[in-house]
Each structure stands twice: as C-alpha cells, then as structure tokens.
Write an enzyme that holds these catalytic residues in place. Structure first.
Site, PDB file in Angstrom:
ATOM      1  N   GLY A 182      24.692 -37.841 -54.282  1.00  0.00           N
ATOM      2  CA  GLY A 182      25.316 -37.043 -55.332  1.00  0.00           C
ATOM      3  C   GLY A 182      26.720 -37.507 -55.688  1.00  0.00           C
ATOM      4  N   GLY A 211      24.784 -31.246 -54.727  1.00  0.00           N
ATOM      5  CA  GLY A 211      24.894 -32.179 -53.599  1.00  0.00           C
ATOM      6  C   GLY A 211      25.987 -33.187 -53.881  1.00  0.00           C
ATOM      7  N   GLY A 271      26.853 -35.679 -51.417  1.00  0.00           N
ATOM      8  CA  GLY A 271      26.783 -36.563 -50.260  1.00  0.00           C
ATOM      9  C   GLY A 271      26.672 -37.996 -50.730  1.00  0.00           C
ATOM     10  N   ASN A 272      25.979 -38.810 -49.975  1.00  0.00           N
ATOM     11  CA  ASN A 272      25.848 -40.226 -50.317  1.00  0.00           C
ATOM     12  C   ASN A 272      25.312 -40.407 -51.739  1.00  0.00           C
ATOM     13  OD1 ASN A 272      25.934 -42.993 -49.741  1.00  0.00           O
ATOM     14  ND2 ASN A 272      23.744 -42.980 -49.304  1.00  0.00           N
ATOM     15  N   LYS A 293       6.587 -44.066 -42.847  1.00  0.00           N
ATOM     16  CA  LYS A 293       7.769 -43.288 -42.475  1.00  0.00           C
ATOM     17  C   LYS A 293       7.728 -43.092 -40.974  1.00  0.00           C
ATOM     18  CE  LYS A 293      11.241 -41.182 -44.581  1.00  0.00           C
ATOM     19  NZ  LYS A 293      11.875 -41.549 -45.862  1.00  0.00           N
TER      20      LYS A 293
HETATM   21  P1  NAD Z   1      23.767 -36.579 -47.505  1.00  0.00           P
HETATM   22  O1  NAD Z   1      23.566 -35.901 -46.197  1.00  0.00           O
HETATM   23  O2  NAD Z   1      24.748 -37.705 -47.612  1.00  0.00           O
HETATM   24  O3  NAD Z   1      24.264 -35.497 -48.602  1.00  0.00           O
HETATM   25  C1  NAD Z   1      23.620 -34.274 -48.794  1.00  0.00           C
HETATM   26  C2  NAD Z   1      24.530 -33.378 -49.657  1.00  0.00           C
HETATM   27  O4  NAD Z   1      23.887 -32.124 -49.826  1.00  0.00           O
HETATM   28  C3  NAD Z   1      25.881 -33.062 -49.012  1.00  0.00           C
HETATM   29  O5  NAD Z   1      26.873 -33.047 -50.010  1.00  0.00           O
HETATM   30  C4  NAD Z   1      25.695 -31.662 -48.493  1.00  0.00           C
HETATM   31  O6  NAD Z   1      26.917 -30.959 -48.404  1.00  0.00           O
HETATM   32  C5  NAD Z   1      24.787 -31.101 -49.547  1.00  0.00           C
HETATM   33  N1  NAD Z   1      24.074 -29.902 -49.112  1.00  0.00           N
HETATM   34  C6  NAD Z   1      23.629 -29.566 -47.886  1.00  0.00           C
HETATM   35  N2  NAD Z   1      23.103 -28.327 -47.904  1.00  0.00           N
HETATM   36  C7  NAD Z   1      23.202 -27.908 -49.189  1.00  0.00           C
HETATM   37  C8  NAD Z   1      22.850 -26.706 -49.845  1.00  0.00           C
HETATM   38  N3  NAD Z   1      22.296 -25.691 -49.184  1.00  0.00           N
HETATM   39  N4  NAD Z   1      23.061 -26.639 -51.169  1.00  0.00           N
HETATM   40  C9  NAD Z   1      23.648 -27.665 -51.837  1.00  0.00           C
HETATM   41  N5  NAD Z   1      24.031 -28.792 -51.265  1.00  0.00           N
HETATM   42  C10 NAD Z   1      23.822 -28.906 -49.955  1.00  0.00           C
HETATM   43  O7  NAD Z   1      22.342 -37.004 -48.010  1.00  0.00           O
HETATM   44  P2  NAD Z   1      21.958 -38.076 -49.125  1.00  0.00           P
HETATM   45  O8  NAD Z   1      21.732 -39.392 -48.489  1.00  0.00           O
HETATM   46  O9  NAD Z   1      22.940 -37.958 -50.251  1.00  0.00           O
HETATM   47  O10 NAD Z   1      20.529 -37.536 -49.577  1.00  0.00           O
HETATM   48  C11 NAD Z   1      20.379 -36.474 -50.519  1.00  0.00           C
HETATM   49  C12 NAD Z   1      18.948 -36.422 -50.995  1.00  0.00           C
HETATM   50  O11 NAD Z   1      18.609 -37.668 -51.601  1.00  0.00           O
HETATM   51  C13 NAD Z   1      17.895 -36.181 -49.921  1.00  0.00           C
HETATM   52  O12 NAD Z   1      16.828 -35.455 -50.500  1.00  0.00           O
HETATM   53  C14 NAD Z   1      17.415 -37.584 -49.604  1.00  0.00           C
HETATM   54  O13 NAD Z   1      16.108 -37.597 -49.040  1.00  0.00           O
HETATM   55  C15 NAD Z   1      17.435 -38.195 -50.990  1.00  0.00           C
HETATM   56  N6  NAD Z   1      17.459 -39.668 -51.015  1.00  0.00           N
HETATM   57  C16 NAD Z   1      18.486 -40.345 -50.434  1.00  0.00           C
HETATM   58  C17 NAD Z   1      18.493 -41.739 -50.518  1.00  0.00           C
HETATM   59  C18 NAD Z   1      19.656 -42.517 -49.968  1.00  0.00           C
HETATM   60  O14 NAD Z   1      19.729 -43.724 -50.259  1.00  0.00           O
HETATM   61  N7  NAD Z   1      20.596 -41.922 -49.247  1.00  0.00           N
HETATM   62  C19 NAD Z   1      17.446 -42.427 -51.130  1.00  0.00           C
HETATM   63  C20 NAD Z   1      16.403 -41.691 -51.699  1.00  0.00           C
HETATM   64  C21 NAD Z   1      16.434 -40.302 -51.628  1.00  0.00           C
END
Ligand code: NAD
Length: 413
Positions: free
Chosen positions: A221, A216, A218-219, A104
């Site tokens: 959820g 969540g 985001g990407n 990382k």
């Molecule tokens: P992102 O930034 O696109 O989305 C995060 C989401 O969480 C957003 O909808 C945001 O509004 C919400 N959020 C922020 N604060 C919050 C709170 N206090 N309560 C509830 N929701 C809240 O991020 P992502 O890429 O969707 O990643 C989300 C998780 O998944 C992280 O833990 C990340 O490490 C993990 N992850 C992501 C990937 C990937 O491919 N993007 C791969 C493996 C793991």
C-alpha cells in the site's frame, strides 16, 4: 483468510469452468494438487528442549513450468489455506504468462515468539524436510507473510549446502547481496500501477482528476500510494491497522511516509480527518485499492461502495457475494491474480538473472515488467468482454486456458 479458502477457490474455478465449457477431465485435474508435503520439523530451542513444528508445501500444478509460491509463517497457517494459496499461485503465474506453475508453503508458528537462532534453525529445517522436492527447475519458494529476505538467505544457504553447490535460483526474494533483484521491494505496487494506467484508459479517468483511496500502508500500500501520487493520481485516503486519514483534496504522500516513519502510524497527519478502516472503503472516489486484508469487501458492504472501480492489490479482499453485487452495479474489480502479479513477476526476473549469472538494473527490471502487466490486463479485459463475465472470471479463463493447453500438450489429460 476466509473461513474455507479452498472451498472459495474451487467455487471460483467452477464459475470459470462453466463459462468456458471446460472438459470434465481438465476440471478434475485442476481440483486437486499434484503433491502435498505435510511434514514435522523438529527444532532445538535455546533452552535445550526440542519443539516440533508443522510444515507444508502444496505443489498445485506444474504444467507450465516449475512450481512457484511463497512460504508463510503464521500461527493460523494450515493445510487448507496453503492449498488455496497454491491454486491461486498457479492461476496468477498463468494469467501473466510467466513460465511457472503454482505452489505455496507454510509453517504453523508465531515467528515473534522465536529467537533469531530458533527462527534460523526452523527455516533450515523446512528446507531439509523439502529438499528432494524443491529446486531451481522443480519448485522455487519465496517470502510471504512473516517471511523475510533474511529467511530466504538462510534457506538458499541450506539448500546450497545440501546440493553441494551455490544454487541462488532455488529461492527468490533474497537480499541483493546474495542474488536478489533490483525492484523486487516494490514490483507488486509498480505492476499494480501499470494495471491502473490501463484501467484508467478504459474508464476514461484522467490522472489529475482521479481520486484514489488505499486501505493498508505496508509494503504494497505505501509503495502504491507513492507511485500513484508521483504519476499525478490524487491519493485522498490511506490507512493502516490503527486507522486511516482522508483529505478529499489529496495527500502529500511523501510527507505521510515521513509521518508514518516518525510516529508508527499514518494517523494524526496534519490537514487530514481520521477515517476508520470500514469507512475508507465507502468514500466517493474513482479507484479503491484494498492493499491489506482479505475479505473486506463483502455482500454486506458492496452496495455502499461508491468507487467507480476496484484494484485488488491485497490477496482475496472481495468475497464471491460482493463480486456478484459489484458486477451488477457495473463496478469493475481488477482481481488480485492480475493486479498484484507484479510481485511474482519480479520474482521470475530474480530467478532468470540467477540462472544466467547476471544482475539487471532497476530500469531493466521495470522495462520488462510493464509490457507483461499491460498485455495481461488486455487479455483479461477482452476475455471478460467476450464472455460477458466479470474481470475475475475473465482472468481465471485466461489462466485456465493456458494451463489446460500445457496439460494437453504434455499428454497429462
Ligand atoms: P504488510 O504487512 O507490509 O502491510 C499490511 C498493511 O495492512 C499494514 O499497513 C498494516 O498496518 C495494514 N493492516 C493490518 N491490519 C489492518 C486492518 N485491520 N485494516 C487496515 N489495514 C490493516 O503486507 P504487504 O506485503 O503490504 O501485503 C498486503 C497484501 O498484499 C496482502 O494481502 C498480501 O498477501 C498481498 N500481496 C503482497 C505482495 C508483496 O509483494 N508484498 C504480493 C502480492 C500480494
């Protein structure tokens, strides 16, 4: 990120090591990264001054293949956190059996404070500092928090300049135009879906009667909500940082997407009640899918969880205390290193395509992703059953066993 993420990672390692009777020499070898790069990155700012940023790369273990893992840009990023994340990457790649080790990287920076030019110079600076230690057969970085396909495009360009040849396989998560892969945007959620299908079989859940809540949007959820909904699961609640919405009869997920695009939040969507980000975890549903933050399911709220199972699409949403309580309550928690491993598997496909100079269709990518997720779930479930441990420990045992075998074969222990 938890108070001391590396301590927490090492406690998970200890638990699995005890359950599998791991040789002390192997345990010791897995308690320390193989290499830590901790560098200063000077950047010429737009006003003519020079600012020096801290950059990191922790290369935890490469017994099974090149190091692999994202680069995080965050104001709180520090070496301790990067070490934990590198360890988890080694476990994640091993649990799904893709031929990588774990690493990382990060830079302590608030990227929103930088101009586009400053961000580009910082990203190129990270590559210049790390150049000797990364590359397609050595260490393949990818995006993470606040790093984007555009940043990967700058980084692969800088790497290729230094190497004197176009080297797309040096980074993944690139835009399609410069060697990115189809499906990478939603491979984490798609992989999570394949795992959900296997979990549903074990729990005897029928999709149309299976209620799901997703924290969540985001990407990860939002794509998970869409994919689960399309497959007939009843998504009853979703949330973002501003709060959540619930309708126990089910949400029209495509319409929620449109509402979020139009208003910036899921809140206020017609026909739903508001719910806060704590209460969404305690709904009477079948599957809870934390997809936002770490450390949300804790010793304090684990006894109030009413879901029958948890699918961790976020990294580290459940604390070790909560794990113990949920195991006692017979609520299976499919751990992050398995449930969200579709993301790194998508990265692996990108690397494989780049090395071969080919571009697969989305259908080809998904056809390859499914068996990897299904077989990994099966291996973890069986391991946990055989040793009467929770799925997280089962996943660690599968991963550690594979890493240990590679280390022994290569004569490292
Ligand atoms: P992102 O930034 O696109 O989305 C995060 C989401 O969480 C957003 O909808 C945001 O509004 C919400 N959020 C922020 N604060 C919050 C709170 N206090 N309560 C509830 N929701 C809240 O991020 P992502 O890429 O969707 O990643 C989300 C998780 O998944 C992280 O833990 C990340 O490490 C993990 N992850 C992501 C990937 C990937 O491919 N993007 C791969 C493996 C793991």
């Amino acid at each position: 990120m938890a108070q001391n993420p590396f301590a927490s990672a090492m406690s998970q390692l200890q638990t699995a090591a005890r359950a599998m009777n791991l040789a002390p020499s192997l345990l010791k070898a897995l308690q320390k990264p193989q290499r830590i790069l901790d560098v200063a990155i000077p950047v010429r700012m737009d006003d003519g001054s020079t600012k020096v940023f801290n950059g990191y790369r922790v290369q935890f273990n490469d017994a099974r293949g090149p190091f692999k893992g994202g680069i995080r840009y965050h104001w709180d990023t520090n070496l301790n956190e990067v070490k934990a994340l590198a360890f988890w990457m080694a476990m994640k790649c091993a649990v799904v059996g893709i031929p990588y080790g774990g690493a990382k990287g990060g830079i302590t920076v608030d990227p929103k404070q930088l101009s586009l030019g400053e961000l580009e110079r910082l990203s190129r600076g990270w590559v210049q500092a790390m150049f000797k230690y990364i590359g397609p057969w050595q260490d393949v970085p990818a995006p993470d928090i606040y790093t984007t396909p555009q940043i990967m495009a700058w980084m692969v360009d800088e790497y290729s300049k230094q190497a004197g040849q176009w080297s797309p396989a040096a980074f993944t998560g690139k835009p399609i135009e410069v060697g990115g892969s189809e499906g990478r945007m939603f491979s984490t959620s798609q992989g999570g879906f394949y795992v959900l299908e296997e979990l549903a079989k074990k729990m005897k859940f029928v999709p149309r009667r299976t209620l799901v809540a997703i924290q969540g949007f985001g990407n990860v959820g939002a794509f998970a909500a869409e994919i689960f909904h399309q497959a007939g699961y009843v998504v009853v609640a979703v949330s973002d940082s501003k709060g959540g919405i619930v309708n126990l009869k089910g949400l029209d997920v495509p319409a929620v997407w449109k509402h979020k695009e139009a208003t910036g939040s899921v809140q206020g969507f017609a026909g739903t009640k508001p719910i806060d980000n704590k209460k969404i975890l305690e709904l009477p549903i079948h599957v809870l899918v934390p997809s936002a933050l770490e450390g949300v399911i804790t010793g304090a709220n684990a006894s109030r969880i009413k879901a029958k199972a948890i699918l961790e699409l976020a990294n580290g949403p459940t604390t070790p205390e909560a794990d113990v309580k949920l195991f006692k309550r017979k609520i299976p928690v499919v751990p992050d290193i398995l449930a969200n491993a579709g993301g790194v598997t998508g990265s692996y496909f990108e690397w494989a395509q780049n090395l071969n100079g080919v571009h697969w269709t989305e259908r080809e990518v998904l056809t390859k992703l499914k068996p990897i997720m299904v077989e990994s779930f099966d291996a973890v479930w069986k391991m946990a059953e055989r040793h009467q441990v929770n799925l997280r420990t089962g996943a660690y045992m599968v991963a550690i066993d594979r890493i240990a075998k590679a280390m022994k074969l290569r004569g490292r222990v």
